[in-house]
Design an enzyme around this catalytic site. Sequence first.
Site, mmCIF file in Angstrom:
data_model
loop_
_atom_site.group_PDB
_atom_site.id
_atom_site.type_symbol
_atom_site.label_atom_id
_atom_site.label_comp_id
_atom_site.label_asym_id
_atom_site.label_seq_id
_atom_site.Cartn_x
_atom_site.Cartn_y
_atom_site.Cartn_z
ATOM 1 N N GLU A 66 0.831 -1.203 0.000
ATOM 2 C CA GLU A 66 0.000 0.000 0.000
ATOM 3 C C GLU A 66 0.870 1.260 0.000
ATOM 4 O O GLU A 66 0.545 2.254 -0.671
ATOM 5 C CB GLU A 66 -0.929 0.000 1.218
ATOM 6 C CG GLU A 66 -1.939 1.125 1.225
ATOM 7 C CD GLU A 66 -2.912 1.057 0.074
ATOM 8 O OE1 GLU A 66 -3.044 2.079 -0.634
ATOM 9 O OE2 GLU A 66 -3.520 -0.008 -0.133
ATOM 10 N N GLU A 73 1.465 6.294 -7.213
ATOM 11 C CA GLU A 73 0.391 7.205 -7.608
ATOM 12 C C GLU A 73 0.859 8.661 -7.583
ATOM 13 O O GLU A 73 0.583 9.427 -8.516
ATOM 14 C CB GLU A 73 -0.814 7.025 -6.684
ATOM 15 C CG GLU A 73 -1.599 5.753 -6.925
ATOM 16 C CD GLU A 73 -2.838 5.687 -6.052
ATOM 17 O OE1 GLU A 73 -2.950 6.521 -5.127
ATOM 18 O OE2 GLU A 73 -3.679 4.807 -6.287
#
Length: 235
Positions: A66, A73
């Site tokens: 994560e 991102e």
Amino acid sequence: MRDVKRFRRSFRYAYEGLQYALSTQPNMQFHFSVGLIALILALLLELPKAEILFVLLAVTLVIVTELINTAVEKAVDLAMPERHPIAKIAKDVAAASVLVSAVFAAITGMIVFYDPIELLIRRAGREEGMVSPGIIWTLVALVAMLVVVLQSRFAHKHVKLAIKPSLIAAVSFSISTWVTILTSQPLIALLGFSLSIQMMFILYDRARTGIASLMAGALLGSAVTILAYSLIHYF
């Protein structure tokens, strides 16, 4: 001396990165909360060291992927602010790594926790007293009323709850907990909680309720139900 300062600086930067992910990424907050609950449950059930290590490995893997996903991102957004098919592929692949690690964690949890939870459910089924349907539905309604009171009572601008529990999550997990208590079949209990978890994902996916509110509602619903059943069984 420079190596020590460099290490401290690196550690501070890493901590700031973890703090950013936990404070801004809802998925990270969800995975971290579930991982923490899984580790606490592993300690409470007194699992063997090897199984606790598997749980710790699964939780760590999900959190690490994560973090990497968040970094990818942000880097893609910086390099390509506008929509681009290659940027989408980079984000999708990074998200896929989180999905794979989450599936691994879920499978690990089902394998590790199934036997001790099955033992608890069967023991509760043997010790179960007769509980009428009226009492069950009354206590489910009590859970709903408690959540409504918490949401309305602390809605005043001077007195606010940091996290408002979700009404639907609380009722759903209360019913799933009753299913677990009243049956001696672990598979049925697992299916009941699976439906409740799917309900949480639906609420979250529609952006109607935050992860913290859903988790608070789920914990409140299960905790009040277990407490009520314990009081009924005791008296």
